[in-house]
Design a protein around this motif. Sequence first.
Motif, PDB file in Angstrom:
ATOM      1  N   PHE A  48     -12.048  -5.390 -10.171  1.00  0.00           N
ATOM      2  CA  PHE A  48     -11.239  -5.538  -8.960  1.00  0.00           C
ATOM      3  C   PHE A  48     -10.003  -6.395  -9.225  1.00  0.00           C
ATOM      4  CE2 PHE A  48     -10.125  -8.123  -5.245  1.00  0.00           C
ATOM      5  CZ  PHE A  48      -9.862  -7.127  -4.314  1.00  0.00           C
ATOM      6  N   THR A  65       0.880  -1.179   0.000  1.00  0.00           N
ATOM      7  CA  THR A  65       0.000   0.000   0.000  1.00  0.00           C
ATOM      8  C   THR A  65       0.909   1.219   0.000  1.00  0.00           C
ATOM      9  OG1 THR A  65      -1.677   1.228   1.248  1.00  0.00           O
ATOM     10  CG2 THR A  65      -0.282  -0.249   2.517  1.00  0.00           C
ATOM     11  N   VAL A 124      -4.916  -7.489  -2.388  1.00  0.00           N
ATOM     12  CA  VAL A 124      -4.997  -6.473  -3.443  1.00  0.00           C
ATOM     13  C   VAL A 124      -6.168  -5.510  -3.219  1.00  0.00           C
ATOM     14  CG1 VAL A 124      -3.774  -7.805  -5.180  1.00  0.00           C
ATOM     15  CG2 VAL A 124      -6.241  -8.090  -4.963  1.00  0.00           C
ATOM     16  N   VAL A 125      -6.618  -5.383  -1.970  1.00  0.00           N
ATOM     17  CA  VAL A 125      -7.619  -4.361  -1.630  1.00  0.00           C
ATOM     18  C   VAL A 125      -6.888  -3.034  -1.447  1.00  0.00           C
ATOM     19  CG1 VAL A 125      -9.335  -3.594   0.048  1.00  0.00           C
ATOM     20  CG2 VAL A 125      -9.204  -6.012  -0.571  1.00  0.00           C
ATOM     21  N   SER A 167      -8.065  -0.734  -6.976  1.00  0.00           N
ATOM     22  CA  SER A 167      -8.936  -1.891  -7.212  1.00  0.00           C
ATOM     23  C   SER A 167     -10.334  -1.648  -6.663  1.00  0.00           C
ATOM     24  CB  SER A 167      -8.330  -3.154  -6.584  1.00  0.00           C
ATOM     25  OG  SER A 167      -8.188  -3.019  -5.184  1.00  0.00           O
ATOM     26  N   THR A 168     -10.409  -0.905  -5.562  1.00  0.00           N
ATOM     27  CA  THR A 168     -11.723  -0.566  -4.999  1.00  0.00           C
ATOM     28  C   THR A 168     -12.483   0.359  -5.937  1.00  0.00           C
ATOM     29  OG1 THR A 168     -10.866  -0.785  -2.742  1.00  0.00           O
ATOM     30  CG2 THR A 168     -12.910   0.453  -3.027  1.00  0.00           C
ATOM     31  N   THR A 228      -7.507 -12.476  -2.142  1.00  0.00           N
ATOM     32  CA  THR A 228      -7.839 -11.180  -2.730  1.00  0.00           C
ATOM     33  C   THR A 228      -7.700 -10.032  -1.733  1.00  0.00           C
ATOM     34  OG1 THR A 228     -10.192 -11.606  -2.261  1.00  0.00           O
ATOM     35  CG2 THR A 228      -9.385 -12.123  -4.478  1.00  0.00           C
ATOM     36  N   ASN A 236      -7.830   0.773   4.143  1.00  0.00           N
ATOM     37  CA  ASN A 236      -8.038  -0.455   3.377  1.00  0.00           C
ATOM     38  C   ASN A 236      -9.028  -1.387   4.072  1.00  0.00           C
ATOM     39  OD1 ASN A 236      -6.165   0.669   1.723  1.00  0.00           O
ATOM     40  ND2 ASN A 236      -4.633  -0.945   1.910  1.00  0.00           N
ATOM     41  N   THR A 257      -7.456  -4.910 -12.008  1.00  0.00           N
ATOM     42  CA  THR A 257      -6.706  -3.770 -11.474  1.00  0.00           C
ATOM     43  C   THR A 257      -5.764  -4.202 -10.363  1.00  0.00           C
ATOM     44  OG1 THR A 257      -8.599  -2.326 -11.943  1.00  0.00           O
ATOM     45  CG2 THR A 257      -6.894  -1.468 -10.471  1.00  0.00           C
ATOM     46  N   GLY A 258      -6.290  -4.953  -9.400  1.00  0.00           N
ATOM     47  CA  GLY A 258      -5.487  -5.351  -8.249  1.00  0.00           C
ATOM     48  C   GLY A 258      -4.271  -6.179  -8.626  1.00  0.00           C
TER      49      GLY A 258
END
Length: 228
Positions: free
Chosen positions: A124, A47, A102-103, A107-108, A99, A78, A127-128
């Motif tokens: 999601f 992050t 990758v939050v 992605s959100t 998953t 997150n 992108t993630g």
Amino acid sequence: MERRSIVRDSLGVGIATGLYGVSFGAVSVAAGLSVPQTCALSLVMFTGASQFAFVGVAAAGGAPLSGALAALMLGTRNTLYGLKLAPLLEFRGWRRVATAQVVIDESTAMSVTRTSREAARTGFLTTGVSVFVLWNLFTLVGAVAGNLIGDPRTYGLDAAVGGAFLALLWPRLADPRNRVIAVCAAAVALGVVPITAAGVPVLVAGGVALLAGLLTRTATDATELPGR
């Protein structure tokens, strides 16, 4: 057709964000971390704002615990994303655990605006995963390049950590309220610099921002009560 459009847009976001990993790799090495340590941060923490906060404390000579707490404070958003995404994506078992890594902001954003669960999952995951792969790849590139140039102070890169973190913060200052909060947090942080260890002012500034956010939110809620 919709799926193709989502994948195209998501990959574009993934590439643009992932390329910025070069900056983190370079400033992390400039802050004194090794190439393996830098790459481990991107793999495990993953992050950007939290990673820059951690290396910023390290660059100032702060304790690792102070850096970790600063990173944790920034990463709490997150968790809120996860609460929003869980019922939308409905991943179960090991998929839900996998998953969670990758939050992130991107992605959100690419999933919550979709009109169906399948479209949300596509946005999601595309992108993630693309951000994760490219962020880690370019973190390595930036770290190796930064390591090869020698002492970062020779090139003025010892100031790169603060500059990169300011670049992340700047877009959020469009809101006048955020500008006031930022000035107050910075003033308090500067005030405690002479009496605290490196890294602690960052935590204090974060605490001021959280308190201000809580108080302003409470005031807003109060004005929206019936009869007000």
